[in-house]
Design an enzyme around this catalytic site. Structure first.
Site, PDB file in Angstrom:
ATOM      1  N   SER A 255       0.843  -1.191   0.000  1.00 55.59           N
ATOM      2  CA  SER A 255       0.000   0.000   0.000  1.00 55.59           C
ATOM      3  C   SER A 255       0.877   1.239   0.000  1.00 55.59           C
ATOM      4  O   SER A 255       2.031   1.204   0.398  1.00 55.59           O
ATOM      5  CB  SER A 255      -0.928   0.007   1.204  1.00 55.59           C
ATOM      6  OG  SER A 255      -0.218   0.463   2.330  1.00 55.59           O
ATOM      7  N   LYS A 256       0.313   2.334  -0.442  1.00 57.07           N
ATOM      8  CA  LYS A 256       1.056   3.595  -0.520  1.00 57.07           C
ATOM      9  C   LYS A 256       1.601   3.987   0.853  1.00 57.07           C
ATOM     10  O   LYS A 256       2.704   4.479   0.976  1.00 57.07           O
ATOM     11  CB  LYS A 256       0.121   4.689  -1.032  1.00 57.07           C
ATOM     12  CG  LYS A 256       0.634   5.358  -2.272  1.00 57.07           C
ATOM     13  CD  LYS A 256      -0.293   6.473  -2.670  1.00 57.07           C
ATOM     14  CE  LYS A 256       0.285   7.178  -3.884  1.00 57.07           C
ATOM     15  NZ  LYS A 256      -0.614   8.203  -4.377  1.00 57.07           N
TER      16      LYS A 256
END
Ligand SMILES: [Zn+2]
Length: 302
Positions: A255-256
């Site tokens: 995930s970012k």
């Protein structure tokens, strides 16, 4: 993945000096470099510094450090922070963006409208499950030069934009639902990102844009704008390649928020750029050995 078919290939690395560059940025730069070099194309370094509120000199310096650390060269663009500030900052192009906005407003009445909402107004009016602007000012017809106002594009609610993509195939993006009436000119009078990005890409003659799938709504917004901003028609011939999320070594999506380099930047946090090359190899589903070096990646992509 299809190869870019536009001849010649002209692409760009387009970082923003509003944070340290993380793994996702580094992977995007490496992939863009590989595709451009394989095609014998031209690569620009195009730094988006319109958001001067979040700008920091350390972030600007980090862009050059990261490219150097990755071993990525480019053909046109600033040689360092001073050269950038003197010759390449988007501040030098504000008049171009403004002329484009004014010409669009004259050519297409109703395309843009003036929005006087404050941050508090926006927070109060926010609809559940959507961060899109609710359209409060659409019917108010405020004058374009009213103080403390922004300009928004009137995006028809059901509008979908077709985005041709070299990797994903043709995509249908529901622009009305994804972005709604996005800002094209900020309260400080400067063009917003979507407009500046199109005008810059047209000025540089960019024919290939490589970006993450998270930026798909921006691509749709830019393609739609380019159909209406005078002088930017050529942008609609741009080839796009949207890449998916990064995977961890065991194949999980990264995930970012959890990816490497969030705090000090990937160039400071990773021991070696191999971390980046390996992530590119996974993204391209190349053999593990291809992620050993930039040269190995290049060889594996031939
Ligand atoms: Zn408003």
């Amino acid at each position: 993945m299809l190869l870019p078919t536009s001849i010649p290939v002209v692409s760009r690395l387009a970082p923003t000096p509003s944070g340290f560059l993380h793994l996702g940025n580094a992977v995007n730069f490496t992939l863009t470099w590989l595709l451009t070099r394989r095609a014998g194309g031209t690569l620009h370094l195009r730094i988006d510094d319109l958001d001067r509120a979040r700008f920091r000199p350390a972030y600007l310096a980090n862009i050059f450090q990261t490219l150097d650390w990755l071993g990525l060269d480019y053909d046109h663009g600033p040689s360092g922070p001073d050269d950038f500030e003197q010759h390449y900052s988007q501040r030098h192009f504000l008049a171009d963006y403004e002329a484009t906005l004014q010409a669009a407003r004259a050519a297409h009445p109703g395309l843009f409208y003036t929005c006087g909402c404050s941050r508090t107004d926006l927070a109060r009016a926010a609809l559940p499950l959507s961060s899109n602007y609710p359209g409060t000012c659409r019917a108010k017809i405020l004058p374009p030069d009213a103080p403390e106002t922004a300009w928004r594009a009137h995006v028809p609610a059901g509008l979908t934009v077709e985005v041709p993509d070299l990797w994903q195939g043709p995509l249908e993006v529901p622009l009305g639902a994804a972005l709604g009436d996005f800002v094209v000119r900020k309260k400080d009078g400067a063009a917003a990102y979507q407009v500046a990005s199109v005008v810059d890409d047209v000025r540089l003659g960019v024919t290939l844009v490589v970006r993450g799938l998270d930026l798909l709504p921006s691509t749709a917004a830019q393609l739609w704008l380019a159909g209406q901003l005078p002088g930017t028609e050529s942008f609609r011939q741009t080839q796009f390649l949207h890449h998916g999320l990064l995977l961890t070594e065991d194949g999980h999506k990264l995930s970012k928020a959890t990816q490497a380099g969030q705090e000090r930047g990937i160039a400071a946090e990773a021991a070696h750029p191999r971390v980046v090359y390996a992530a590119v190899a996974r993204l391209l589903e190349l053999p593990k050995a291809a992620g050993e070096s930039l040269g190995a990646l290049q060889a594996a992509m031939q």
